[in-house]
Design an enzyme around this catalytic site. Sequence first.
Site, short mmCIF file in Angstrom:
data_model
loop_
_atom_site.label_atom_id
_atom_site.label_comp_id
_atom_site.label_asym_id
_atom_site.label_seq_id
_atom_site.Cartn_x
_atom_site.Cartn_y
_atom_site.Cartn_z
N GLU A 1 -7.07 4.61 7.97
CA GLU A 1 -6.92 6.02 7.61
C GLU A 1 -8.17 6.55 6.90
OE1 GLU A 1 -2.13 5.32 7.29
OE2 GLU A 1 -3.31 5.51 5.45
N LYS B 1 0.11 4.29 -0.33
CA LYS B 1 -0.52 5.46 0.28
C LYS B 1 -0.26 6.71 -0.58
CE LYS B 1 -0.37 3.27 4.79
NZ LYS B 1 -0.29 3.44 6.25
N ASN C 1 0.86 -1.18 0.00
CA ASN C 1 0.00 0.00 0.00
C ASN C 1 0.90 1.23 0.00
OD1 ASN C 1 -1.91 1.98 0.38
ND2 ASN C 1 -2.42 1.40 2.48
N GLU D 1 -5.12 -5.29 10.54
CA GLU D 1 -4.12 -4.26 10.80
C GLU D 1 -4.43 -3.55 12.12
OE1 GLU D 1 -1.99 -2.63 6.99
OE2 GLU D 1 -3.91 -1.63 7.26
N SER E 1 3.57 -2.29 10.42
CA SER E 1 5.02 -2.27 10.62
C SER E 1 5.68 -3.61 10.29
CB SER E 1 5.36 -1.83 12.05
OG SER E 1 4.91 -0.51 12.29
N HIS F 1 -9.49 0.81 5.15
CA HIS F 1 -8.24 1.11 5.85
C HIS F 1 -8.52 2.09 6.98
CE1 HIS F 1 -4.14 2.42 6.65
NE2 HIS F 1 -3.73 1.33 6.02
N GLY G 1 2.54 2.29 10.81
CA GLY G 1 3.43 3.43 10.65
C GLY G 1 4.04 3.93 11.94
#
Length: 256
Positions: free
Chosen positions: A99, A11, A9, A169, A214, A97, A175
């Site tokens: 985000e 991003k 991904n 996730e 990560s 996701h 991140g």
Amino acid sequence: MRRPLVMGNWKLNGSKAMVADLIKGLDAELAGVEGVDVAIAPPVMYLDLAEQLLGKAESKILLGSQNVDLNASGAFTGDISPEMLKDFGATHIIIGHSERREYHAESDEFVAKKFAFLKEHGLVPVLCIGESEAQNEAGETVAVCARQLDAVIDTQGVEALNGAVIAYEPIWAIGTGKAATADDAQRIHAAIRAHIAAKSEEVAKNVVIQYGGSVKPENAEAYFAQPDIDGALVGGAALVADSFAAIAKAAAKAKN
């Protein structure tokens, strides 16, 4: 036998030069690697370039995208339809996701509608689920993942998960440099599979469940050694060819 999927991904990262260099590097690094599917999800404006480069190289890398709209066409400024994604060769589409859920207020129900729309158009949903740090500390991880899954299962039936991908996730590991241990990740993956198995053992046995958060070359092998972890959804490490390829190679080695 489930076939692992390692998906990058990207991003909001990239340039024409970066796309060309990264795809060239990945193809070189992954030559001869078997037993794992590898996909990339660049920003949507680079899908055309990525499709051209992958075609020229006769690459085995699958092309994905990071989002989709709920409309096929019309007055929806800035949105991207499933057929547009298909037109550029994208097959695996990330939805849900954290985000998107956080920054765009996408609810479980909204994500489930995207899941159904992708399936309707013959695309593979990569459904992200996972808990926040507070939810993790409160012992709510399994309940949160079950709720996010049930938004799909309760509206579309458990069989809708056939041919889809689930990406667990933990939000606190995305991140941040933090990562769930391989044992902890396996425990949650097993619980997710058990939740699906309560409705259909056959679907649960065959559905691909990735780990994300990560993932790096240094920890990938430990994750992939676990029986219920079928590859990874990779963020930062997917932007470096040798790092991403090392993760894919670890998946191929572990599952073969």
